[in-house]
Design an enzyme around this catalytic site. Structure first.
Site, PDB file in Angstrom:
ATOM      1  NE  ARG A 173      -8.854  -0.239   7.059  1.00  0.00           N
ATOM      2  CZ  ARG A 173      -9.252  -1.274   6.416  1.00  0.00           C
ATOM      3  NH1 ARG A 173     -10.190  -1.370   5.589  1.00  0.00           N
ATOM      4  NH2 ARG A 173      -8.296  -2.318   6.642  1.00  0.00           N
ATOM      5  CE  LYS A 202      -5.698   1.342   5.588  1.00  0.00           C
ATOM      6  NZ  LYS A 202      -4.553   1.124   6.676  1.00  0.00           N
ATOM      7  CG  HIS A 239      -8.964   3.942  13.476  1.00  0.00           C
ATOM      8  ND1 HIS A 239      -9.298   3.943  12.315  1.00  0.00           N
ATOM      9  CD2 HIS A 239      -7.645   2.972  13.583  1.00  0.00           C
ATOM     10  CE1 HIS A 239      -8.708   3.047  11.545  1.00  0.00           C
ATOM     11  NE2 HIS A 239      -7.716   2.365  12.483  1.00  0.00           N
ATOM     12  NE  ARG A 298     -10.382  -0.627  10.949  1.00  0.00           N
ATOM     13  CZ  ARG A 298     -10.824  -1.579  10.004  1.00  0.00           C
ATOM     14  NH1 ARG A 298     -11.990  -1.597   9.844  1.00  0.00           N
ATOM     15  NH2 ARG A 298      -9.929  -2.276   9.700  1.00  0.00           N
ATOM     16  CG  HIS A 349      -5.554  -7.250   8.684  1.00  0.00           C
ATOM     17  ND1 HIS A 349      -4.473  -7.350   8.074  1.00  0.00           N
ATOM     18  CD2 HIS A 349      -5.615  -6.874  10.000  1.00  0.00           C
ATOM     19  CE1 HIS A 349      -3.524  -6.668   9.048  1.00  0.00           C
ATOM     20  NE2 HIS A 349      -4.079  -6.597  10.116  1.00  0.00           N
ATOM     21  CE1 TYR A 385      -7.250 -14.898  10.649  1.00  0.00           C
ATOM     22  CE2 TYR A 385      -6.559 -12.942   9.566  1.00  0.00           C
ATOM     23  CZ  TYR A 385      -6.685 -13.851  10.813  1.00  0.00           C
ATOM     24  OH  TYR A 385      -5.782 -13.839  11.811  1.00  0.00           O
TER      25      TYR A 385
END
Length: 320
Positions: free
Chosen positions: A155, A179, A248, A251, A274, A283
């Site tokens: 990101r 994040k 982005h 990405r 994610h 995952y």
């Protein structure tokens, strides 16, 4: 556009008062005021068709019928949501002025729109972008940034906040803080490793050893997100890209190209980091060796020129 002159006074006068309120008290821009006039003018015209002549007569059932009318007219869920926002704001004003008993749009929601697919560049476009030779040290830096973004699916915020301590070029890995302060270890392709080495060789021209940031500005401080966006757009113009480049896009292209080549959705999601725990939970048990094998086998710029892939070490479970 429906104007006050074409409406009954009972509808026109409250609208005119609201538009004055937006312009004088809220100091909204003329363009924003114009949007409100257009959206509420459309509602006023519909009210006339329904033989309603006072704003206080509008009920939640009328608003729902109006939303259905907008949807049949081809408006997207996002556009309908904007209309509803304008209606709510208008009725807040009417309640303040004592011209309405309630806000009939308060509990009405717009229909969901189909999710827009992110734009991606094809592999040939990416190769053209990243194979352009840099002409000065700052472009060496830029190319290293773009290679790393595409190589590892970072990101913009992750790239801008990257410190030297997070890079392991000998192991071809980068530790990323994503994040929610979620840390992940991501492979770096051979092309990106080479580009980073070239940048680190000249980085000392702009900053000292005390600066932790990988990517620094001409003045020696950490490069801002805005500067990264601007440099990528500029690079796209220089290399003749047929669309405006933004971080982005790299990405999304990373994710698309990896998934297209590997078909391994779980691995790609893990590499992307994610943030939604509900969708990434399945995952989290993938081990890094599997991710690295998928990456080396699938990413267009991960392979070394010799065609060989060196064995990788597993990440230190203690995070060192």
């Amino acid at each position: 556009m429906v104007t006050a002159q074409t409406l009954p006074e009972t509808l026109a006068a409250p609208l005119a008062g609201f538009f004055r309120y937006l312009a004088s008290e809220k100091r909204y821009s003329p363009r924003t005021c114009e949007h409100y006039q257009r959206d509420l003018g459309r509602l006023a015209a519909w009210l006339e068709q329904q033989q309603l002549t006072a704003w206080a007569d509008l009920s939640i059932h009328h608003v729902r019928r109006y939303v259905a009318n907008l949807s049949r007219g081809g408006l997207s869920g996002q556009s309908i949501a904007r209309h509803l926002s304008a209606i709510r704001r208008f009725y807040d004003f009417l309640l303040r002025e004592g011209m309405a008993r309630d806000n009939p749009a308060l509990d009405v929601r717009a229909p969901k729109s189909g999710r827009r697919l992110p734009k991606v560049a094809d592999v040939d476009q990416i190769q053209q972008l990243l194979d352009a030779p840099p002409e000065d040290p700052l472009e060496i830096r830029d190319l290293a940034m773009f290679e790393l973004m595409y190589s590892s699916g970072l990101r913009l915020a992750e790239l801008a906040s990257l410190d030297l301590s997070a890079l392991d070029l000998s192991g071809r890995e980068v530790r990323v803080l994503g994040k929610g302060s979620k840390e992940r270890l991501v492979p770096i392709g051979g092309k990106a490793v080479d580009a980073l080495k070239r940048w680190l060789a000249v980085r000392g021209q702009y900053t000292g050893e005390a600066e932790p940031a990988v990517f620094v500005s001409q003045r020696g401080g950490r490069l801002s997100r805005r500067s990264i966006q601007d440099r990528l757009a500029r690079w796209g113009l220089r290399t003749g890209a047929d669309q405006r480049l933004h971080p982005h896009l790299l990405r999304h292209s990373f994710a698309s190209h990896m998934l297209e080549s590997s078909g391994d959705l779980r691995a790609v999601q893990e590499l992307l980091g994610h943030a939604d725990i509900a969708t990434t939970q399945v995952y989290t048990h993938l081990d890094f060796q599997h991710l690295a094998r998928v990456y080396d086998r699938s990413h267009p710029r991960a392979r070394r020129r010799s065609g060989t892939i060196e064995p990788r070490k597993s990440p230190d479970p203690k995070g060192h």
